[in-house]
Design an enzyme around this catalytic site. Structure first.
Site, PDB file in Angstrom:
ATOM      1  N   GLY A 113     -16.587  39.191   5.081  1.00 48.54           N
ATOM      2  CA  GLY A 113     -15.988  39.281   6.420  1.00 48.54           C
ATOM      3  C   GLY A 113     -14.837  40.275   6.319  1.00 48.54           C
ATOM      4  O   GLY A 113     -13.976  40.148   5.434  1.00 48.54           O
ATOM      5  N   ALA A 114     -14.834  41.249   7.230  1.00 46.66           N
ATOM      6  CA  ALA A 114     -13.896  42.367   7.088  1.00 46.66           C
ATOM      7  C   ALA A 114     -12.428  41.939   6.937  1.00 46.66           C
ATOM      8  O   ALA A 114     -11.751  42.358   5.986  1.00 46.66           O
ATOM      9  CB  ALA A 114     -14.066  43.323   8.269  1.00 46.66           C
ATOM     10  N   ARG A 137     -16.505  47.329  -1.734  1.00 50.22           N
ATOM     11  CA  ARG A 137     -17.417  47.370  -0.577  1.00 50.22           C
ATOM     12  C   ARG A 137     -16.937  48.487   0.350  1.00 50.22           C
ATOM     13  O   ARG A 137     -15.756  48.536   0.691  1.00 50.22           O
ATOM     14  CB  ARG A 137     -17.445  46.014   0.155  1.00 50.22           C
ATOM     15  N   GLN A 196     -25.623  34.685   6.299  1.00 50.15           N
ATOM     16  CA  GLN A 196     -24.286  34.216   6.691  1.00 50.15           C
ATOM     17  C   GLN A 196     -24.344  33.340   7.947  1.00 50.15           C
ATOM     18  O   GLN A 196     -23.529  32.435   8.117  1.00 50.15           O
ATOM     19  CB  GLN A 196     -23.359  35.413   6.960  1.00 50.15           C
ATOM     20  N   ASP A 231     -16.906  45.545  11.393  1.00 47.96           N
ATOM     21  CA  ASP A 231     -16.385  45.927  10.075  1.00 47.96           C
ATOM     22  C   ASP A 231     -15.594  47.225  10.136  1.00 47.96           C
ATOM     23  O   ASP A 231     -14.694  47.457   9.339  1.00 47.96           O
ATOM     24  CB  ASP A 231     -17.517  46.036   9.061  1.00 47.96           C
ATOM     25  N   ASN A 250     -21.204  46.865  12.255  1.00 49.38           N
ATOM     26  CA  ASN A 250     -21.165  45.412  12.028  1.00 49.38           C
ATOM     27  C   ASN A 250     -22.452  45.048  11.290  1.00 49.38           C
ATOM     28  O   ASN A 250     -23.308  45.890  11.010  1.00 49.38           O
ATOM     29  CB  ASN A 250     -21.022  44.660  13.352  1.00 49.38           C
ATOM     30  N   LYS A 251     -22.593  43.778  11.007  1.00 54.68           N
ATOM     31  CA  LYS A 251     -23.728  43.291  10.217  1.00 54.68           C
ATOM     32  C   LYS A 251     -25.064  43.839  10.700  1.00 54.68           C
ATOM     33  O   LYS A 251     -25.295  43.935  11.909  1.00 54.68           O
ATOM     34  CB  LYS A 251     -23.706  41.754  10.274  1.00 54.68           C
TER      35      LYS A 251
HETATM   36  O1  MRU Z   1     -21.399  41.376   4.703  1.00 52.29           O
HETATM   37  P1  MRU Z   1     -20.362  40.520   5.357  1.00 52.29           P
HETATM   38  O2  MRU Z   1     -20.700  39.068   5.380  1.00 52.29           O
HETATM   39  O3  MRU Z   1     -18.991  40.799   4.804  1.00 52.29           O
HETATM   40  O4  MRU Z   1     -20.363  41.023   6.866  1.00 52.29           O
HETATM   41  C1  MRU Z   1     -19.499  40.436   7.783  1.00 52.29           C
HETATM   42  C2  MRU Z   1     -19.691  40.938   9.160  1.00 52.29           C
HETATM   43  O5  MRU Z   1     -20.505  41.784   9.424  1.00 52.29           O
HETATM   44  C3  MRU Z   1     -18.778  40.417  10.205  1.00 52.29           C
HETATM   45  O6  MRU Z   1     -19.406  40.428  11.446  1.00 52.29           O
HETATM   46  C4  MRU Z   1     -17.541  41.320  10.269  1.00 52.29           C
HETATM   47  O7  MRU Z   1     -16.962  41.457   9.024  1.00 52.29           O
HETATM   48  C5  MRU Z   1     -16.538  40.826  11.232  1.00 52.29           C
HETATM   49  S1  MRU Z   1     -16.019  39.228  10.771  1.00 52.29           S
HETATM   50  C6  MRU Z   1     -14.615  38.773  11.269  1.00 52.29           C
END
Ligand code: MRU
Length: 340
Positions: free
Chosen positions: A48-49, A90, A195, A236, A246-247
């Site tokens: 999560g960012a 990352r 997730q 992100d 984003n994801k």
């Molecule tokens: O790969 P991750 O689990 O770190 O990805 C997270 C996401 O894509 C979230 O949507 C993003 O970080 C925003 S969360 C507050």
């Protein structure tokens, strides 16, 4: 509602919830060295960012405290090695880079390693605290776009496990549910790391929010049937023109939402905005190991020898975004420059 924290600073270490173990086990892990912090971010024990940024900041603090105490370590070298290595963990979430740079600039004027370590720790704690406050402010702003009794759809995990506060998109959902504005949440499972299935469902169940897990490819059917009133996602990295990484799968949801005339909101703190890049084409997209796609939790689902692509994020063009809910208000994607 939120009793647990995803990360806690216990000087000189950070204690995290090991998210790879959820939902079956709630396990905590101390991050005691640079290697521990790197591994936790790369293996997505923390993810999560905003949480990646907070973790990296505490990583810098842990390294600074140790380097200041030891005679055999050159303080400046230790800090620059830590920054360089943590920045390689990352690539997509801008929070990581901003948090590390903030800690480095906070210690610039220090006259001794001891003073620098104290400043690094203070800055990391400030970043953590700010994320908590920004989550609450985003949730309060998000209430303004909620109608009554909404059924909303979300992807990945954007709750307290993704931040050090209550969350971004899920923070809006928490407060919206408490205010009686949200009736039901559809959580996309979020292949391949799951997730949504593992983390968002775990959070929603704890909060008592009526919800259903859906496979990622169910979203179109639900929208076509008129069962989705709004889509809320995190970010992100948001470029200067509002394009949002984003994801993986978020872009598909945005295209579907546009087609069906459903509002599509990005909920993100300003720490996830990167005004230095013009548009989404410049956002680095993380590629993760193919095994995450070929295996599900240790069980092979594709034939031996099969190849797989594993892009962790996609970029949603700004024109598909109804609004960006930040801690400073709700803005149109083309209004990013107003915040900086
Ligand atoms: O790969 P991750 O689990 O770190 O990805 C997270 C996401 O894509 C979230 O949507 C993003 O970080 C925003 S969360 C507050």
């Amino acid at each position: 509602m939120q009793k647990l924290r995803s990360i806690v600073w216990e000087r000189p270490f950070a204690k995290i919830i090991d998210q790879t173990k959820l939902p079956n086990e709630l396990e905590f892990k101390y991050l005691r060295s640079l290697e521990d912090y790197e591994e936790a971010i790369v293996q997505m024990r923390v993810r999560g960012a905003p949480l990646i940024g907070v973790t990296a900041a505490y990583g810098m603090a842990t390294v600074a405290i140790e380097a200041a105490e030891r005679q055999d370590i050159d303080f400046k070298d230790a800090i620059s090695v830590a920054a360089e290595r943590l920045k390689k963990t990352r690539p997509t979430a801008i929070n990581l880079f901003k948090a590390i740079d903030r800690v480095i600039s906070a210690i610039q004027e220090a006259e001794t390693p001891g003073e620098a370590a104290r400043l690094a720790e203070a800055e990391a704690k400030r970043i953590d605290r700010e994320e908590v406050e920004m989550c609450e402010a985003m949730a309060a702003n998000g209430l303004k776009v909620l109608k009554d009794r909404m059924r909303v759809l979300t992807i990945c995990n954007t709750g307290f496990l993704a931040t050090s506060g209550i969350g971004t998109a899920l923070g809006v959902i928490y407060r919206g549910f408490e205010a009686g504005k949200i009736d039901f949440v559809y959580a996309c499972e979020t292949r391949p790391v799951l997730q949504g299935a593992r983390l968002t469902m775990w959070e929603l169940l704890q909060a008592g929010i009526p919800s259903a897990l859906i496979t990622d490819n169910t979203a179109g059917l639900l929208m076509a049937k008129g069962l989705v009133d709004g889509v809320f996602v995190g970010a992100d990295r948001i470029a200067a023109n509002g394009d949002t990484a984003n994801k993986i799968g978020t872009l598909t949801l945005a295209v579907l939402a546009k087609h069906f005339g459903i509002p599509f909101y990005v909920v993100a703190p300003s720490s996830s905005i990167d005004p230095s890049i013009p548009d989404g084409n410049s956002i680095p997209i993380e590629e993760r190991p193919p095994d995450e796609v070929l295996d599900i939790r240790g069980c092979r689902i594709a034939p031996r020898g099969a190849n797989a692509l594993n892009f962790a994020f996609d970029v949603t063009p700004s024109e598909l975004i109804t609004g960006i809910i930040t801690e400073r208000g709700i803005i149109q994607p083309n209004e990013i420059s107003r915040l900086f």
